[in-house]
Design an enzyme around this catalytic site. Structure first.
Site, PDB file in Angstrom:
ATOM      1  N   LYS A   1       0.834  -1.205   0.000  1.00  9.96           N
ATOM      2  CA  LYS A   1       0.000   0.000   0.000  1.00  9.96           C
ATOM      3  C   LYS A   1       0.873   1.261   0.000  1.00  9.96           C
ATOM      4  O   LYS A   1       0.578   2.231  -0.699  1.00  9.96           O
ATOM      5  CB  LYS A   1      -0.931   0.001   1.219  1.00  9.96           C
ATOM      6  CG  LYS A   1      -1.986  -1.108   1.193  1.00  9.96           C
ATOM      7  CD  LYS A   1      -2.708  -1.239   2.526  1.00  9.96           C
ATOM      8  CE  LYS A   1      -3.599  -2.469   2.573  1.00  9.96           C
ATOM      9  NZ  LYS A   1      -4.206  -2.696   3.899  1.00  9.96           N
TER      10      LYS A   1
ATOM     11  N   GLN B   1      -4.055  -1.455  10.511  1.00  6.35           N
ATOM     12  CA  GLN B   1      -4.044  -2.754   9.836  1.00  6.35           C
ATOM     13  C   GLN B   1      -4.481  -3.870  10.780  1.00  6.35           C
ATOM     14  O   GLN B   1      -3.976  -3.991  11.898  1.00  6.35           O
ATOM     15  CB  GLN B   1      -2.623  -3.026   9.294  1.00  6.35           C
ATOM     16  CG  GLN B   1      -2.474  -4.294   8.491  1.00  6.35           C
ATOM     17  CD  GLN B   1      -3.155  -4.240   7.119  1.00  6.35           C
ATOM     18  OE1 GLN B   1      -3.388  -3.182   6.556  1.00  6.35           O
ATOM     19  NE2 GLN B   1      -3.476  -5.404   6.586  1.00  6.35           N
TER      20      GLN B   1
ATOM     21  N   ASP C   1     -10.846   2.988   5.452  1.00  4.54           N
ATOM     22  CA  ASP C   1     -11.189   1.562   5.437  1.00  4.54           C
ATOM     23  C   ASP C   1     -12.700   1.346   5.346  1.00  4.54           C
ATOM     24  O   ASP C   1     -13.151   0.244   5.019  1.00  4.54           O
ATOM     25  CB  ASP C   1     -10.741   0.919   6.765  1.00  4.54           C
ATOM     26  CG  ASP C   1      -9.502   0.052   6.616  1.00  4.54           C
ATOM     27  OD1 ASP C   1      -9.289  -0.501   5.535  1.00  4.54           O
ATOM     28  OD2 ASP C   1      -8.768  -0.074   7.622  1.00  4.54           O
TER      29      ASP C   1
HETATM   30  N1  GUN Z   1      -6.388  -6.660   7.097  1.00  4.51           N
HETATM   31  C1  GUN Z   1      -6.849  -7.415   6.068  1.00  4.51           C
HETATM   32  N2  GUN Z   1      -7.639  -6.680   5.267  1.00  4.51           N
HETATM   33  C2  GUN Z   1      -7.692  -5.442   5.801  1.00  4.51           C
HETATM   34  C3  GUN Z   1      -8.331  -4.223   5.414  1.00  4.51           C
HETATM   35  O1  GUN Z   1      -9.058  -4.124   4.419  1.00  4.51           O
HETATM   36  N3  GUN Z   1      -8.106  -3.165   6.219  1.00  4.51           N
HETATM   37  C4  GUN Z   1      -7.343  -3.225   7.334  1.00  4.51           C
HETATM   38  N4  GUN Z   1      -7.198  -2.140   8.065  1.00  4.51           N
HETATM   39  N5  GUN Z   1      -6.733  -4.333   7.712  1.00  4.51           N
HETATM   40  C5  GUN Z   1      -6.906  -5.424   6.947  1.00  4.51           C
END
Ligand code: GUN
Length: 293
Positions: free
Chosen positions: A52, A96, A119
């Protein structure tokens, strides 16, 4: 193969649109900034956040990753989020998952200011999605799947969409998106889960089949109607003595068997994954745009 729904290609198109939005924001003196918070050293989370960060940099989005130790208390994490909420230079906040067990994810996601919640996990954003209000943030994975469907060249309205999995991150918001009264939705949606009898039978009636339950290669050829659009959201680590480090990643769809039947199918990797990241970047540009509701 011409029936591949290529997430790398489609995400590149969306990322180009986002990069353009970012440069327009830059011209107005705004530098979109996304802050990642990682707690502990979960290896998959390190890889995901790294990917990311790289995409953000490519699109001109500033990003910063704050890494807290595994033993961090919930109070400490909430206090960090409070500071980020108050920081005018931070437009998006992404904590995360998974978080260590002493931390309650629900409380953490509620503490992120809804207009920085890229998110889409805050109840206010979840509620807006249910209500069909476009001013909120939509969770990145279902938003990415929706965008793949929109750009697939296939007709979405009137389709029977079958979603395998009822999680808060994918299954539930995916259902909310596809039942929306809108020209890019208007589906009849069935959500299946671990307690659903006759899953195979239901899957065979799907025009759009979205697999997001986290069971390796669950969807087999006999479960797919010829011509259906098949979207594989799964990322499962399975042991394989022939693989380099004794394990490999597979999706929720038995790709080789299903690809010959499907009208369109996502490869995995290279399907949903890059779309999720593209949606996060788009949400961040949106978060940085003044005057958004
Ligand atoms: N862990 C796995 N998928 C995600 C997501 O879409 N957002 C976040 N914050 N953590 C994750």
């Amino acid at each position: 193969m011409e029936n591949l729904l290529d997430g790398r290609k489609i995400s590149a198109e969306i990322n180009a649109e986002t990069a353009q939005r970012v440069s327009q924001l830059n011209a107005r003196g705004i530098s979109p900034c996304l802050v990642f918070v990682r707690v502990g050293e979960d290896p998959a989370s390190r890889v995901y956040v790294g990917m990311k960060e790289k995409t953000a940099a490519k699109l001109g989005i500033i990003s910063r990753t704050i890494v807290l130790p595994e033993e961090t208390s919930q109070e400490t994490l909430l206090s960090l989020i409070k500071d980020l909420n108050a920081d005018p230079e931070t437009h998006g906040i992404l904590v995360q998952a998974p978080l260590p067990k002493q931390i309650d994810e629900t409380i953490v996601y509620r503490s992120v200011l809804p207009n920085k919640d890229v998110d889409g996990f805050h109840p206010e954003n979840v509620g807006k999605l249910m209500l069909g209000e476009s001013s909120g943030f939509v969770p990145c994975t279902p938003a990415g799947v929706h965008e793949l469907l929109r750009r697939s060249g296939k007709t979405i309205p009137g389709s029977h969409a079958v979603i395998l999995g009822r999680g808060n991150i994918v299954g539930k918001p995916m259902a909310a998106l596809l039942i929306q009264k809108a020209d890019d939705a208007n589906c009849t949606v069935t959500v299946c889960h671990s307690r659903t009898p006759n899953i195979a039978e239901i899957c065979r009636t799907a025009d759009i089949l979205i697999a997001a339950m986290g069971v390796p290669e669950f969807v087999t050829g006999d479960m797919v109607k010829p011509g259906a659009i098949v979207i594989d959201v799964g990322v499962n680590r399975i042991e394989d003595p022939n693989a380099k480090n004794g394990a490999r990643l597979v999706g929720d769809v038995a790709f080789e068997a299903v690809r010959t039947l499907a009208g369109k199918i996502t490869p995995n990797p290279g399907g949903v994954g890059p779309m999720t990241i593209a949606m996060l970047m788009r949400n961040t540009a949106q978060a940085a745009t003044p005057g958004r509701a």
